[in-house]
Scaffold this motif. Sequence first.
Motif, PDB file in Angstrom:
ATOM      1  N   ARG A  89       0.856  -1.187   0.000  1.00  0.00           N
ATOM      2  CA  ARG A  89       0.000   0.000   0.000  1.00  0.00           C
ATOM      3  C   ARG A  89       0.893   1.238   0.000  1.00  0.00           C
ATOM      4  O   ARG A  89       2.062   1.173   0.363  1.00  0.00           O
ATOM      5  CB  ARG A  89      -0.946   0.033   1.200  1.00  0.00           C
ATOM      6  CG  ARG A  89      -0.272   0.059   2.566  1.00  0.00           C
ATOM      7  CD  ARG A  89      -1.293  -0.087   3.677  1.00  0.00           C
ATOM      8  NE  ARG A  89      -0.705  -0.220   4.989  1.00  0.00           N
ATOM      9  CZ  ARG A  89      -0.440   0.803   5.815  1.00  0.00           C
ATOM     10  NH1 ARG A  89      -0.742   2.039   5.426  1.00  0.00           N
ATOM     11  NH2 ARG A  89       0.110   0.600   6.991  1.00  0.00           N
ATOM     12  N   MET A  90       0.327   2.366  -0.385  1.00  0.00           N
ATOM     13  CA  MET A  90       1.083   3.597  -0.497  1.00  0.00           C
ATOM     14  C   MET A  90       1.124   4.306   0.859  1.00  0.00           C
ATOM     15  O   MET A  90       0.323   5.204   1.143  1.00  0.00           O
ATOM     16  CB  MET A  90       0.473   4.520  -1.550  1.00  0.00           C
ATOM     17  CG  MET A  90       1.298   5.779  -1.806  1.00  0.00           C
ATOM     18  SD  MET A  90       2.804   5.521  -2.744  1.00  0.00           S
ATOM     19  CE  MET A  90       2.162   5.430  -4.420  1.00  0.00           C
ATOM     20  N   LEU A  91       2.048   3.895   1.713  1.00  0.00           N
ATOM     21  CA  LEU A  91       2.233   4.565   2.990  1.00  0.00           C
ATOM     22  C   LEU A  91       3.074   5.831   2.809  1.00  0.00           C
ATOM     23  O   LEU A  91       2.740   6.895   3.327  1.00  0.00           O
ATOM     24  CB  LEU A  91       2.911   3.621   3.989  1.00  0.00           C
ATOM     25  CG  LEU A  91       3.258   4.243   5.338  1.00  0.00           C
ATOM     26  CD1 LEU A  91       1.989   4.520   6.140  1.00  0.00           C
ATOM     27  CD2 LEU A  91       4.211   3.345   6.133  1.00  0.00           C
ATOM     28  N   VAL A  92       4.167   5.700   2.081  1.00  0.00           N
ATOM     29  CA  VAL A  92       5.077   6.823   1.829  1.00  0.00           C
ATOM     30  C   VAL A  92       4.783   7.378   0.438  1.00  0.00           C
ATOM     31  O   VAL A  92       4.872   6.640  -0.547  1.00  0.00           O
ATOM     32  CB  VAL A  92       6.545   6.361   1.909  1.00  0.00           C
ATOM     33  CG1 VAL A  92       7.493   7.525   1.658  1.00  0.00           C
ATOM     34  CG2 VAL A  92       6.836   5.708   3.262  1.00  0.00           C
ATOM     35  N   PRO A  93       4.420   8.662   0.309  1.00  0.00           N
ATOM     36  CA  PRO A  93       4.088   9.216  -1.009  1.00  0.00           C
ATOM     37  C   PRO A  93       5.242   9.057  -1.991  1.00  0.00           C
ATOM     38  O   PRO A  93       6.402   9.312  -1.651  1.00  0.00           O
ATOM     39  CB  PRO A  93       3.821  10.696  -0.717  1.00  0.00           C
ATOM     40  CG  PRO A  93       3.484  10.756   0.736  1.00  0.00           C
ATOM     41  CD  PRO A  93       4.272   9.668   1.391  1.00  0.00           C
ATOM     42  N   GLU A  94       4.931   8.614  -3.203  1.00  0.00           N
ATOM     43  CA  GLU A  94       5.902   8.472  -4.283  1.00  0.00           C
ATOM     44  C   GLU A  94       5.466   9.357  -5.449  1.00  0.00           C
ATOM     45  O   GLU A  94       4.372   9.183  -5.988  1.00  0.00           O
ATOM     46  CB  GLU A  94       5.972   7.023  -4.775  1.00  0.00           C
ATOM     47  CG  GLU A  94       6.406   6.016  -3.746  1.00  0.00           C
ATOM     48  CD  GLU A  94       6.408   4.604  -4.310  1.00  0.00           C
ATOM     49  OE1 GLU A  94       6.111   4.437  -5.526  1.00  0.00           O
ATOM     50  OE2 GLU A  94       6.708   3.663  -3.558  1.00  0.00           O
ATOM     51  N   LEU A  95       6.314  10.290  -5.821  1.00  0.00           N
ATOM     52  CA  LEU A  95       6.038  11.157  -6.966  1.00  0.00           C
ATOM     53  C   LEU A  95       7.170  10.965  -7.965  1.00  0.00           C
ATOM     54  O   LEU A  95       8.291  11.429  -7.757  1.00  0.00           O
ATOM     55  CB  LEU A  95       5.937  12.616  -6.517  1.00  0.00           C
ATOM     56  CG  LEU A  95       4.751  12.896  -5.567  1.00  0.00           C
ATOM     57  CD1 LEU A  95       4.826  14.299  -5.005  1.00  0.00           C
ATOM     58  CD2 LEU A  95       3.431  12.677  -6.277  1.00  0.00           C
TER      59      LEU A  95
END
Length: 406
Positions: free
Chosen positions: A320-326
């Motif tokens: 799951r996307m716990l840490v934002p990834e851009l």
Amino acid sequence: MSDPLIFLIAGEPSGDALGARLMAACKRLTGGRVRFAGIGGEKMVAEGLDSLFPMGELTLFGVFELLPHLPNLLRRIDQTVAEILRLRPDAVVGIDSPGFTVRVSKRVKAQAPDIPLIHYVAPTVWAWKPKRAAKYAAIYDHLLAILPFEPPYFEKEGLPCTFVGHSVVESGAGQGDAQRFREVHGLAPEARIVAVLPGSRKGEVSRLLPDFRATLECLLPTHPGLVAVVPTVATVRDRVAAEVAGWPMPTILVEGDGPKYDAFAAAEAALAASGTVALELALARLPTVIAYRLNPVTVALYRRLIRVKYVNLVNLMLDRMLVPELLQEDCRPDRLATELRRLLDDPAARATQIDGVAEVARWLGQGGTPPSERAAQVVLEVAAGRSDKARPETTRAQESAWEKGP
């Protein structure tokens, strides 16, 4: 019997850190009765390695970033193979950097199949190019995996693979001293610190630092007391220093693990390039936004091959996307600023990210026998011709914990 000679090959700062810890663990386990040769950076040199040539020549990434350096790279491969054949070490350990280490190992295998070959950090066959498992099995005598779910991918191809844990848990990333950092740099208790980590490769720094500067500029109107702290490494120190010299907010450049981890302890949030540092930030419980950008053509090639949803290992293990990834087209100052502002100003968002990494830290090997010591045990066993030993109970327990999930 003479002391075993281990030939180590590291090609970038993260590999240098792994190699240095491995060397220290080998020395502890043998009472110093071990010798080293090979290629490494400043940390491996500090442990006693006389590097065959500067490791910085191998710190390359991406198809188009690599091409201009290809002639020198091929020359260094020839030189490394020749040195291994001359020394006849008891084991060769290639540490990640497959573009270089695999090519060297293939040639050594063909010319001296009696020299044991070990690769440290299993290739991410679970993410892309699954056929690499069979290719590694044809080259290597043993594989050291840093993630608990990796061994079965290689064992089914007949390659002995030991989960040793992720060496980042030994880094001390969670043991920084915030007060010491503020005192050393004369920062007031109310100063709001953001850690900015643009990567350890020249291409990363060139692509990301301008966007990171613009991101912080977006925050200045609402966070006028912002202080940027930029940890860096020797390979890109001068380039980073030149770039941040004109930043419009107080900016502190630090080098070395101690000052970096003190900065993590003092900071409220981090803006970081994707890579091993993301795990250090997680272990330090520092809320983070992950960013990355590559040459568009390189990315187009990778996107046809990548099989996972995330680039950050924390997100991968949690699914799951716990840490934002851009990443790529999303790696824009306005988007980065929005995510960073949320971590600075929303206590609930901070708490969610901080709480979410505890199980991941356990999966990575936090607690128990240090990963470097487990790796050293395998390396010394292979060097002594005892590579058929079973995986230790701690390894099986951690793999079992991973299978059960959080």
